[in-house]
Design an enzyme around this catalytic site. Structure first.
Site, PDB file in Angstrom:
ATOM      1  N   GLU A 165      -3.892   1.581  -7.287  1.00  0.00           N
ATOM      2  CA  GLU A 165      -4.291   2.760  -6.521  1.00  0.00           C
ATOM      3  C   GLU A 165      -3.418   3.947  -6.920  1.00  0.00           C
ATOM      4  O   GLU A 165      -2.279   4.064  -6.458  1.00  0.00           O
ATOM      5  CB  GLU A 165      -4.120   2.509  -5.023  1.00  0.00           C
ATOM      6  CG  GLU A 165      -5.002   1.421  -4.466  1.00  0.00           C
ATOM      7  CD  GLU A 165      -4.965   1.414  -2.946  1.00  0.00           C
ATOM      8  OE1 GLU A 165      -6.032   1.489  -2.339  1.00  0.00           O
ATOM      9  OE2 GLU A 165      -3.858   1.361  -2.388  1.00  0.00           O
ATOM     10  N   GLY A 168      -7.650   9.201  -0.707  1.00  0.00           N
ATOM     11  CA  GLY A 168      -8.001  10.095   0.389  1.00  0.00           C
ATOM     12  C   GLY A 168      -8.012  11.563   0.014  1.00  0.00           C
ATOM     13  O   GLY A 168      -8.091  12.428   0.886  1.00  0.00           O
ATOM     14  N   HIS A 224       0.845  -1.201   0.000  1.00  0.00           N
ATOM     15  CA  HIS A 224       0.000   0.000   0.000  1.00  0.00           C
ATOM     16  C   HIS A 224       0.876   1.245   0.000  1.00  0.00           C
ATOM     17  O   HIS A 224       1.943   1.279   0.617  1.00  0.00           O
ATOM     18  CB  HIS A 224      -0.926  -0.004   1.217  1.00  0.00           C
ATOM     19  CG  HIS A 224      -2.019   1.011   1.118  1.00  0.00           C
ATOM     20  ND1 HIS A 224      -1.818   2.347   1.390  1.00  0.00           N
ATOM     21  CD2 HIS A 224      -3.324   0.891   0.759  1.00  0.00           C
ATOM     22  CE1 HIS A 224      -2.952   3.001   1.205  1.00  0.00           C
ATOM     23  NE2 HIS A 224      -3.882   2.139   0.820  1.00  0.00           N
TER      24      HIS A 224
END
Length: 250
Positions: free
Chosen positions: A167, A173, A95
């Site tokens: 991503e 976010g 991530h």
């Protein structure tokens, strides 16, 4: 085999009671007729709670990270054996927040992937470019090397236990979202790289998820693209109604 997946990454949110309350609501409201794999990724402290709560359901539980070593003097870390011993057989690796804040390199992630697979764990492996990479037209190169340096040393059989999550870092976010066309372009590119490295059957069998400010309002359009097999959801996964709406969009 390739199939639709919606996974919720809770990051550093939800205490024990909040975890239980969320899962109760999720179980109660989930549609029974959706052909989609559902996964939640709570914090380490709530993995056992989630695993026990969901053991008689079709909802999977993933860890947000794990250490590459089998054990040892690594204060604060969690091993693959610890995870599997409590019924957690899925792990997120790579991530962007782990890469950025904890300086995880592709070589570290390659070692983590090796360890996870040794313990028969499934991996949701995250790749994605930063804003500067997209602006400089280097986004495909960045993602290619993330795949190559962390995963392309693996034998073809290992890909039965690997899911890719694309991503774009600039859309995590931030409220910004890649367009459905941008998502499809990158998912198609990722699948092509897997095909070049292995073969077409392997590439077609890998589920590739999109992550980056997916919301109920945009999920259906993104998920409609032929190489988008679902999503790795952040903020919207913290709210049962939003998470279920995204599941229903698949």
């Amino acid at each position: 085999m390739r199939h639709s997946i919606v996974a919720g990454n809770w990051k550093m949110h939800k205490n024990a009671q909040e975890t239980t309350d969320f899962l109760n609501e999720l179980i109660e409201k989930l549609p029974s007729d959706k052909e989609v794999e559902i996964i939640v990724a709570p914090s380490f402290t709530n993995l056992l709670i989630a695993a026990k709560h969901l053991e008689h359901t079709n909802i999977g539980v993933a860890a947000q990270n794990m250490h590459q070593a089998e054990g040892g003097a690594f204060t604060g870390e969690i091993s693959a054996d610890m995870l599997t011993s409590i019924g957690t057989h899925i792990v997120l690796l790579g991530h962007s927040e782990r890469r950025q804040y904890f300086k995880e390199t592709d070589s570290i992630l390659a070692a983590k992937a090796d360890t996870a697979l040794k313990h028969n764990m499934r991996i949701i492996f995250c790749v994605g470019e930063e804003l500067k990479d997209r602006q400089n037209k280097q986004y495909q190169n960045v993602v290619y090397y993330q795949l190559k340096d962390a995963l392309f040393h693996l034998p073809k059989a290992a890909w039965e236990n690997i899911v890719i999550a694309y991503e774009p870092v600039w859309a995590i976010g931030t409220g910004e979202t890649a367009t459905a066309e941008q998502a499809q372009e990158m998912h198609k590119f990722i699948r092509e790289q897997i095909e070049y490295q292995y073969d077409r059957d392997t590439a077609e069998s890998v589920s590739i998820l999109y992550g980056g400010s997916v919301k109920p309002e945009n999920a259906r359009e993104i998920f409609s693209k032929p190489d988008v097999d679902g999503g790795l959801i952040g903020g919207a996964a913290l709210h049962p109604d939003d998470f279920i709406a995204i599941i229903n969009a698949v």
